[in-house]
Scaffold this motif. Sequence first.
Motif, PDB file in Angstrom:
ATOM      1  N   ALA A  54     -33.508  37.076  73.393  1.00  0.00           N
ATOM      2  CA  ALA A  54     -32.730  35.850  72.707  1.00  0.00           C
ATOM      3  C   ALA A  54     -33.888  35.204  71.798  1.00  0.00           C
ATOM      4  O   ALA A  54     -33.443  34.903  70.737  1.00  0.00           O
ATOM      5  CB  ALA A  54     -32.442  34.991  73.859  1.00  0.00           C
ATOM      6  N   THR A  55     -35.132  35.443  71.824  1.00  0.00           N
ATOM      7  CA  THR A  55     -36.115  35.160  70.899  1.00  0.00           C
ATOM      8  C   THR A  55     -36.096  35.901  69.696  1.00  0.00           C
ATOM      9  O   THR A  55     -36.069  35.373  68.516  1.00  0.00           O
ATOM     10  CB  THR A  55     -37.512  34.824  71.659  1.00  0.00           C
ATOM     11  N   VAL A  56     -36.108  37.240  70.179  1.00  0.00           N
ATOM     12  CA  VAL A  56     -35.955  37.931  68.913  1.00  0.00           C
ATOM     13  C   VAL A  56     -34.859  38.082  68.130  1.00  0.00           C
ATOM     14  O   VAL A  56     -34.938  37.883  66.947  1.00  0.00           O
ATOM     15  CB  VAL A  56     -35.883  39.673  69.346  1.00  0.00           C
ATOM     16  N   LYS A  57     -33.515  37.655  68.619  1.00  0.00           N
ATOM     17  CA  LYS A  57     -32.393  37.340  67.760  1.00  0.00           C
ATOM     18  C   LYS A  57     -32.658  36.037  66.956  1.00  0.00           C
ATOM     19  O   LYS A  57     -32.252  35.792  66.085  1.00  0.00           O
ATOM     20  CB  LYS A  57     -31.250  37.247  68.646  1.00  0.00           C
ATOM     21  N   ALA A  58     -33.251  35.351  67.744  1.00  0.00           N
ATOM     22  CA  ALA A  58     -33.367  33.821  66.932  1.00  0.00           C
ATOM     23  C   ALA A  58     -34.328  34.126  65.591  1.00  0.00           C
ATOM     24  O   ALA A  58     -34.049  33.511  64.656  1.00  0.00           O
ATOM     25  CB  ALA A  58     -34.007  32.824  67.856  1.00  0.00           C
ATOM     26  N   LEU A  59     -35.582  34.983  65.907  1.00  0.00           N
ATOM     27  CA  LEU A  59     -36.297  34.993  64.735  1.00  0.00           C
ATOM     28  C   LEU A  59     -35.627  35.794  63.559  1.00  0.00           C
ATOM     29  O   LEU A  59     -35.892  35.529  62.524  1.00  0.00           O
ATOM     30  CB  LEU A  59     -37.557  35.987  65.319  1.00  0.00           C
ATOM     31  N   GLU A  60     -34.696  36.892  64.103  1.00  0.00           N
ATOM     32  CA  GLU A  60     -33.940  37.596  62.984  1.00  0.00           C
ATOM     33  C   GLU A  60     -32.893  36.897  62.227  1.00  0.00           C
ATOM     34  O   GLU A  60     -32.494  37.228  61.323  1.00  0.00           O
ATOM     35  CB  GLU A  60     -33.381  38.727  63.818  1.00  0.00           C
ATOM     36  N   ALA A  61     -32.696  35.454  62.857  1.00  0.00           N
ATOM     37  CA  ALA A  61     -31.448  34.720  62.218  1.00  0.00           C
ATOM     38  C   ALA A  61     -32.023  34.227  60.915  1.00  0.00           C
ATOM     39  O   ALA A  61     -31.330  33.346  60.156  1.00  0.00           O
ATOM     40  CB  ALA A  61     -31.120  33.887  63.285  1.00  0.00           C
ATOM     41  N   PHE A  62     -33.402  34.061  60.733  1.00  0.00           N
ATOM     42  CA  PHE A  62     -33.906  33.481  59.608  1.00  0.00           C
ATOM     43  C   PHE A  62     -34.580  34.423  58.691  1.00  0.00           C
ATOM     44  O   PHE A  62     -35.945  34.429  58.376  1.00  0.00           O
ATOM     45  CB  PHE A  62     -34.862  32.311  60.067  1.00  0.00           C
ATOM     46  N   PRO A  63     -34.089  35.513  58.055  1.00  0.00           N
ATOM     47  CA  PRO A  63     -34.684  36.332  57.253  1.00  0.00           C
ATOM     48  C   PRO A  63     -35.512  35.843  55.993  1.00  0.00           C
ATOM     49  O   PRO A  63     -34.853  34.835  55.437  1.00  0.00           O
ATOM     50  CB  PRO A  63     -33.712  37.345  56.934  1.00  0.00           C
ATOM     51  N   GLY A  64     -36.553  36.220  55.868  1.00  0.00           N
ATOM     52  CA  GLY A  64     -37.440  35.845  54.638  1.00  0.00           C
ATOM     53  C   GLY A  64     -38.031  34.362  54.745  1.00  0.00           C
ATOM     54  O   GLY A  64     -38.348  33.981  53.657  1.00  0.00           O
ATOM     55  N   GLU A  65     -37.678  33.654  55.812  1.00  0.00           N
ATOM     56  CA  GLU A  65     -38.377  32.280  56.011  1.00  0.00           C
ATOM     57  C   GLU A  65     -39.796  32.406  56.827  1.00  0.00           C
ATOM     58  O   GLU A  65     -40.082  33.378  57.383  1.00  0.00           O
ATOM     59  CB  GLU A  65     -37.484  31.626  57.144  1.00  0.00           C
ATOM     60  N   ARG A  66     -40.538  31.199  56.415  1.00  0.00           N
ATOM     61  CA  ARG A  66     -41.799  31.174  57.215  1.00  0.00           C
ATOM     62  C   ARG A  66     -41.651  30.387  58.553  1.00  0.00           C
ATOM     63  O   ARG A  66     -41.121  29.303  58.318  1.00  0.00           O
ATOM     64  CB  ARG A  66     -42.804  30.483  56.369  1.00  0.00           C
ATOM     65  N   ILE A  67     -41.779  30.953  59.574  1.00  0.00           N
ATOM     66  CA  ILE A  67     -41.563  30.328  60.958  1.00  0.00           C
ATOM     67  C   ILE A  67     -42.991  29.970  61.783  1.00  0.00           C
ATOM     68  O   ILE A  67     -43.678  30.752  61.774  1.00  0.00           O
ATOM     69  CB  ILE A  67     -40.699  31.273  61.653  1.00  0.00           C
ATOM     70  N   ILE A  68     -42.871  28.993  62.286  1.00  0.00           N
ATOM     71  CA  ILE A  68     -43.963  28.616  63.124  1.00  0.00           C
ATOM     72  C   ILE A  68     -43.053  28.714  64.534  1.00  0.00           C
ATOM     73  O   ILE A  68     -42.188  27.658  64.876  1.00  0.00           O
ATOM     74  CB  ILE A  68     -44.406  27.162  63.003  1.00  0.00           C
ATOM     75  N   LEU A  69     -43.400  29.346  65.751  1.00  0.00           N
ATOM     76  CA  LEU A  69     -42.653  29.634  66.800  1.00  0.00           C
ATOM     77  C   LEU A  69     -43.361  29.006  67.836  1.00  0.00           C
ATOM     78  O   LEU A  69     -44.622  28.992  67.974  1.00  0.00           O
ATOM     79  CB  LEU A  69     -42.640  31.069  67.171  1.00  0.00           C
TER      80      LEU A  69
END
Length: 455
Positions: free
Chosen positions: A336-351
Amino acid sequence: MKQSIYKNQNILVLGLAKSGTEATKILLRLGARVTVNDRTPIEDNEQAKQLQDEGAEVVCGSHPETLVHEGLDLLVKNPGIPYDHPLIKKALHMRIPVITEVEIAGEIAACDMIGITGSNGKTTTTTMTASMLENSPKNPKAAGNIGEVASKVADASLPEDILVVELSSFQLQGTNRFKPHIAVFLNLIEAHLDYHGTMDDYAQAKARIFRNQSKDDVLIYNADDPLVSSLAEQADSTCIPFSTQRIVDGGSYIKDGDIVVLGEVLMRRDDFSLPGDYNLSNGLAAATAAMKAGADPEQVRHVLASFEGVKHRLQYVDTVNGVRYFNNSKATNVPATVKALEAFPGERIILIAGGLDRKLSFDDLYAPMGQSVKGLVTYGETADKLAEAGRSAGVETILKTTTLEEAVRKAEEISEESDIILLSPACASWDQFRTFEERGDTFIEAVARLKEDKL
């Protein structure tokens, strides 16, 4: 059937909470002789007291094995109670049927039912499907894990209604004759093995959603999921696939940037309201189910274009100093977390991630974290393990904290304008919270306090 199927049966309801309480009330009204057994002592158990007043025999505070005997016709269990419970083991040994209240819902409903299951995305898909069926010839009633207990909604149903029911593996395992007219099978990943024991047992529990279906019924399944597709081959139903990756015959898919549902082009994929291919997959499933049930295509199109998501499921919370905050507390496992990260292609994420340590691997986070996570803030029992996963993925900034509130503060400190701060824990919530909803609410409140401090 409502008036006769349980009449004069001797039934034990094991475990109250919402599902056991509603099942008992219905069974009593249908003429059953019901015994209620719950671990909370009667003096502290308002639900048990109420049911006792309504005619149930109540045994609380312990689980005497004498409650299961030769004269017992049926045991109705709370979905969360495992099958190694002594009363359930004894009942099964004596060949006494053991069911969940979902079985009762299927028996007493006066209308058709859409049943929706999968490891992830059930609530989003159920909510979308019910919304798409508004203003249709059928009056949609959402139920199950999404809110009201399924049997309660079924008991009040009318022929002009249609039930849209979110179904967990825990609920489905306790079914024998249950058969939704339309079944939706979203996906299947390794989960709940502490309850089911093996992946095969988990898969077979999920597959009960279509086991009793005939050719007159419909199974809508995810053609992009190999295990779901393999299970669907065993169905006697009319099978309809959906896919975000390829064109599927007779199903729903993306073609030349268009969303195509059952042969009808509904809208451009870019006009779909939610981020990520997994949400698009949920949208295809919901649209297919709704249109098979008679939804107006214009209403389906409207929901696809305007749906804002479900709380705690990749929910946009707020923007503070140019940083967007998303609450994905429902992500209780790594996929579920993998899918969430993949939902924001090209973005800078702080998880922000962490929670109960179930002794599971975080290796599958390496690749997606390496692609988009600029910072990782961990907390809870799995703080050290997730920090190690972040180091293996090459995340540049990793901070370990104790609580979620502290994690939000630390994430803000290392953020820059246009970043995304994403709560997607990859773990169950039970080390610090009672539910993932409580965890998500804590995150939302922490973001609100942060915003106030910045004003």
